[in-house]
Structure formats: structure tokens, C-alpha cells
Design an enzyme around this catalytic site. Structure first.
Site, short mmCIF file in Angstrom:
data_model
loop_
_atom_site.label_atom_id
_atom_site.label_comp_id
_atom_site.label_asym_id
_atom_site.label_seq_id
_atom_site.Cartn_x
_atom_site.Cartn_y
_atom_site.Cartn_z
CB THR A 1 -15.03 5.92 16.04
OG1 THR A 1 -15.19 6.82 14.95
CG2 THR A 1 -16.25 5.97 16.94
CG PHE B 1 -18.41 14.29 12.31
CD1 PHE B 1 -19.19 13.58 13.22
CD2 PHE B 1 -17.54 15.25 12.80
CE1 PHE B 1 -19.10 13.82 14.59
CE2 PHE B 1 -17.44 15.51 14.16
CZ PHE B 1 -18.22 14.80 15.06
CG LEU B 2 -14.19 12.29 7.02
CD1 LEU B 2 -12.84 11.73 6.62
CD2 LEU B 2 -14.37 13.72 6.55
CE LYS C 1 -16.15 0.67 13.36
NZ LYS C 1 -15.25 1.42 14.23
N GLY D 1 -26.38 0.61 6.23
CA GLY D 1 -25.25 -0.32 6.30
C GLY D 1 -23.98 0.49 6.44
CB CYS E 1 -19.84 4.77 10.45
SG CYS E 1 -18.15 5.27 10.13
CG PHE F 1 -29.48 10.95 7.38
CD1 PHE F 1 -28.65 11.82 6.71
CD2 PHE F 1 -29.01 9.68 7.69
CE1 PHE F 1 -27.37 11.45 6.36
CE2 PHE F 1 -27.73 9.30 7.34
CZ PHE F 1 -26.91 10.19 6.67
CE LYS G 1 -4.13 1.22 2.61
NZ LYS G 1 -4.69 1.08 3.94
C1 UDX Z 1 -21.82 7.77 8.04
C2 UDX Z 1 -22.02 9.19 8.61
O1 UDX Z 1 -22.86 9.94 7.73
C3 UDX Z 1 -20.68 9.87 8.82
O2 UDX Z 1 -20.88 11.15 9.39
C4 UDX Z 1 -19.85 8.99 9.73
O3 UDX Z 1 -18.61 9.54 10.03
C5 UDX Z 1 -19.67 7.61 9.10
O4 UDX Z 1 -20.96 7.03 8.86
P1 UDX Z 1 -21.38 6.67 5.65
O5 UDX Z 1 -21.36 5.35 6.36
O6 UDX Z 1 -20.33 6.94 4.62
O7 UDX Z 1 -21.29 7.88 6.71
O8 UDX Z 1 -22.77 6.75 4.91
P2 UDX Z 1 -24.09 7.62 4.91
O9 UDX Z 1 -24.16 8.38 3.66
O10 UDX Z 1 -24.28 8.37 6.16
O11 UDX Z 1 -25.19 6.44 4.80
C6 UDX Z 1 -25.20 5.37 5.75
C7 UDX Z 1 -26.30 4.38 5.45
O12 UDX Z 1 -27.58 4.94 5.72
C8 UDX Z 1 -26.36 3.91 3.98
O13 UDX Z 1 -26.60 2.51 3.94
C9 UDX Z 1 -27.54 4.66 3.39
O14 UDX Z 1 -28.16 3.97 2.34
C10 UDX Z 1 -28.45 4.75 4.61
N1 UDX Z 1 -29.38 5.89 4.56
C11 UDX Z 1 -28.90 7.17 4.63
C12 UDX Z 1 -30.75 5.66 4.47
O15 UDX Z 1 -31.21 4.51 4.42
N2 UDX Z 1 -31.60 6.74 4.46
C13 UDX Z 1 -31.15 8.02 4.54
O16 UDX Z 1 -32.00 8.93 4.51
C14 UDX Z 1 -29.76 8.25 4.62
#
Ligand code: UDX
Length: 431
Positions: free
Chosen positions: A119, A144-145, A255, A249, A252, A241, A35
């Protein structure tokens, strides 16, 4: 400022590259030799929009190495961004963090500030501080990415959280972070750690709430899309959201929610609402499958097309994706599964049962199938012409876990169409 990042996973790499963009000299250290070689040749091992461009642009301020000594000896600030995997009981495995702290203690020569990005359970930063010499300050700086927009989130995020009991360390962190032009929240170590878990718990709860409402909507004849819009325009609720689907899924939410339930248990508190959110999400991932079983009686001998394997669009990540919950069950039930994802098939092949027949396009996937499950709302999948389902499937039958099509549009076609929290169109030719 000489900044060292320990761990070049998702968070570490994005953080390191972004810090180089605002002018810092950044050394990233990782134990994985291949890597590091790849990174030094200017290639990103992960798929993240904008990341490769920034790596190339800032190549003269970015360096990657496998040697902790080399990375740490001249560092002023050291970020720990190693993974914190989940243990079987839902608690957090801190082995990688502890190793990183040992390396820091061994090799630093300056009064470095140690910044924890990973985290970690509440209280871990204080424990890390006690493992290091007294002149070393520790700052909690949770990330919070979102995958797929991580670089954007670094530069346009809503807030930066920095927690420490040292005013000097907070001042250094303010200096590093002010160029991002994002509001900075300064707090103590434990509160900073808690902010991360609390934020993800809130967002996961919001998703489970909208999914529960969706399940009720479809039973009472309401439409969740309309309901979400009407709710979301209340600024106290907010429109984001509130997208109903087959559950959350990723790396983050699953877990961190389990870890927070665990953290609460450790201090004798039962986090009832979050426990319910976790259970509901597991159930939600099975909504399409249960409906198909209800409709068809059994799936033995059926050919099923699965569109989308990643946990969300624009990523190749399949961790805790609905596809992992559903596909093995389909195969156990005797179905033949054809699957397609624009980016995640490589990852999927490593974990899904070997019987899955991977396809090179969405069109080939729906060809001659009895049922199609839509699990990820990639643009390519949302834009698939409904007439193609009619032409190519044995009898067009779609179970859409992401509400990709409007009901008005679907009603123009002879398609049996089940979606989340909306009217079930049973106009398939079967009926
Ligand atoms: C998330 C947080 O947003 C981020 O701040 C944190 O640091 C890491 O976890 P991420 O896992 O990349 O980020 O994905 P995100 O875009 O938040 O979506 C997470 C899951 O929720 C996805 O499976 C998505 O399909 C689902 N989701 C999201 C929904 O089912 N409905 C929504 O309205 C939003």
C-alpha cells in the site's frame, strides 16, 4: 510464467503461495536468512489458515531465497510486497520499496512487469516507473486481504484491481488473475492506489459510525445490535462492518487512514471526516476503561482480568489493538493485570509492561479478579460459561468490549455487565 515476489511478509507470502497454486513458478526473496530457511523447509512463519497446506502442496513450484540476483535474473513478472511502515507524522516510509526497485533495476534481464502490492501513497507507482528503464512497465495491484482469512480472500475476494498506463502490462496481469474467477477492475495507476485507501477509509468510517451510534444507543435506551440489524438489511448499507465494539485495530486501518489524511494534506485538502474517524477510534478504545473508572472511582489495588489481546480473533497480531491502549493505563493506575489470549501472548510479552501476569487459560484469568475486560471475541472467550464469572470472580463484573453475551443470557446471573451500545445491567451483588 516465472514470478518473483520481493518480501515474504504477510502479503508477499500469501500472494506467492496463491500464485503457485494456480500453476506459476514462484520465487520469493527476503533479506531475513532464518525466515528463508524456515520457508524452504516448508514451514510458514505466520499463522494463517490454509497457508501451510498450500505451501506443502505446491512445494515444487515455490522457492525461497535471500539472493535478489538469483530471484530476479529470470523473472517475467516481479511483485513488490515489502512493508510500508508508518512514520511518526503518519506519512508512509517508502525506504523498503525504493530498495526493492533498485534491486530490480540492477538484476532483471527480461522486460519484466513490476507489480506493486504494497500500500503506497497515490503517485508512488508513477514515481517507481520513472526510476526504472523505459521498457519496464509498472502495475498497481493493491491487496484487500484480511488477516485470518487471507487465503480465502485471494480465491473468493470481491474484486481484483489492476492499474497501469500500459495496455500490454494490463493484458499480462489479466492473464495471471483470470484463473481466480473474480471480477477484475482495470484502471490507471493513481486510481488503483486510491481505491485501496478509499476502501479502508470507508470501512473504518463505517466502524466509527456504528460505534458512535452505539454510544448514543446506550444513553437513549436503544440496543445497537437491533439498530445495526435494522440498518444493515437496507442493501445500500449492508450488514457487514456494523459490529459495534472498542474500535478497530490491526496493521491496515490505523495506518492507512492516517496516510490518507496525510496524502490529502499534501495536496492542500483537509480530510475532515477521516480525521474525526481516527480521533473517535482512539476514544472508543478507552470506553471500557473510562466506564470502570466512573464505576469504581479508582482502580488502584484492583485485580483486573483481560480476556483477549489480539486486535481481532484468529490472529496473533496485536498491532494497534485495544489491549495496547488499555493495559499500560491500568498498570499506571495501580491495578494488577492478569491477561490471556489464545494466540497473541508471545507478541504481547514483547510490548506490554512487564508487570502483566500472563495466564494459561481464560478461567485462570478471571479467578479472584475484581473486574474482567473482554477485548477480543475469540470463540473460546465467547463460549465461557457466565456461571464461571460468578463462581470465580470476587464479585462478577464484566466490561465487554465485543458484546460477546446476549443481554437475555446475562440477566439470568448476578453479574454487573457493561457492553457497547446496550443496556447496562447493574445487577451485580455489589449494588
Ligand atoms: C483490513 C481490511 O478488511 C482488508 O481489506 C485490508 O486489506 C487490511 O485491513 P484486517 O486488518 O485483517 O483487514 O481486519 P478486519 O477483519 O477488516 O478488522 C479490522 C478491525 O476492525 C478489527 O480490529 C476488528 O475488530 C474491527 N471491526 C471490524 C469492528 O470493530 N467492527 C466490525 O464490524 C468489523
Amino acid at each position: 510464467m516465472n514470478i518473483t515476489i520481493i518480501g515474504t511478509g504477510y502479503v508477499g507470502l500469501v500472494t506467492g503461495v496463491s500464485l503457485s497454486e494456480i500453476g506459476h513458478y514462484v520465487t520469493c526473496v527476503d533479506i531475513n536468512e532464518e525466515k528463508v530457511k524456515l520457508l524452504n523447509s516448508g514451514v510458514s512463519p505466520i499463522y494463517e489458515p490454509g497457508l501451510s497446506e498450500l505451501m506443502v502442496k505446491n512445494a515444487d513450484r515455490l522457492y525461497f531465497t535471500t539472493s535478489h540476483e538469483e530471484a530476479l535474473v529470470e523473472a517475467d513478472v516481479v511483485y513488490i510486497a515489502v512493508e510500508t511502515p508508518e512514520k511518526e507524522d503518519g506519512s508512509v516510509n517508502l525506504t523498503f520499496i525504493e530498495r526493492a526497485v533498485e534491486q530490480i533495476a540492477n538484476y532483471i534481464s527480461n522486460d519484466v512487469v513490476v507489480v506493486i502490492k504494497s500500500t503506497v501513497p497515490v503517485g508512488t507507482n508513477q514515481r517507481i516507473k520513472s526510476m526504472l528503464p523505459a521498457n519496464i512497465n509498472v502495475v498497481s495491484n493493491p491487496e484487500f486481504l484480511r488477516e485470518g482469512s487471507a487465503i480465502h480472500d485471494v480465491f473468493y475476494g470481491d474484486r481484483i484491481v489492476i492499474g497501469s498506463d500500459s495496455p500490454d502490462a494490463l493484458k499480462i496481469m489479466r492473464g495471471i488473475n483470470e484463473p481466480f474467477g473474480i471480477p477484475i477492475v482495470e484502471t490507471d495507476l493513481n486510481s488503483a492506489e486510491m481505491i485501496k485507501y478509499a476502501s479502508n477509509a470507508f470501512l473504518a468510517t463505517k466502524i466509527s459510525l456504528i460505534n458512535e451510534l452505539a454510544n448514543i444507543c446506550s444513553r437513549v435506551g436503544a440496543d445497537i445490535e437491533e439498530v445495526a440489524l435494522g440498518m444493515g438489511l437496507d442493501s445500500r448499507i449492508g450488514t457487514q462492518f456494523l459490529k459495534a465494539g472498542i474500535g478497530y485495530g490491526g496493521s491496515c486501518f490505523p495506518k492507512d487512514t492516517k496516510a490518507l489524511v496525510n496524502i490529502a494534506e499534501e495536496v492542500g485538502y483537509e480530510f475532515g471526516i477521516l480525521k474525526a474517524v481516527i480521533d473517535l477510534n482512539d476514544k472508543q478504545q478507552h470506553v471500557l476503561l473510562n466506564q470502570a473508572i466512573k464505576d469504581f472511582g479508582e482502580l488502584n489495588g484492583k485485580t483486573i482480568g483481560v480476556l483477549g489481546l489480539a486486535f481481532k480473533p484468529n490472529t496473533d497480531d496485536i498491532r494497534n489493538a485495544a489491549s495496547l491502549a488499555i493495559i499500560p493505563e491500568l498498570i499506571n493506575l495501580g491495578a494488577t493485570v492478569k491477561a490471556y489470549d489464545p494466540a497473541a501472548m508471545g507478541q504481547a510479552k514483547m510490548v506490554l509492561p512487564k508487570e502483566v501476569l500472563y495466564q494459561d487459560s481464560a478461567l485462570h484469568t478471571i479467578e479472584s479478579t475484581d473486574i474482567v475486560f473482554i477485548l477480543t471475541e475469540w470463540d473460546e472467550i465467547r463460549e465461557l460459561d457466565l456461571q464461571e464469572y460468578v463462581n470465580r470472580m470476587k464479585t462478577a463484573t464484566i466490561y465487554d468490549g465485543r458484546n460477546c453475551y446476549s443481554l437475555d443470557e446475562v440477566s439470568q446471573y448476578p453479574i454487573r455487565y457493561f457492553s457497547i451500545g446496550r443496556k447496562y445491567q447493574k445487577r451485580g451483588r455489589l449494588l
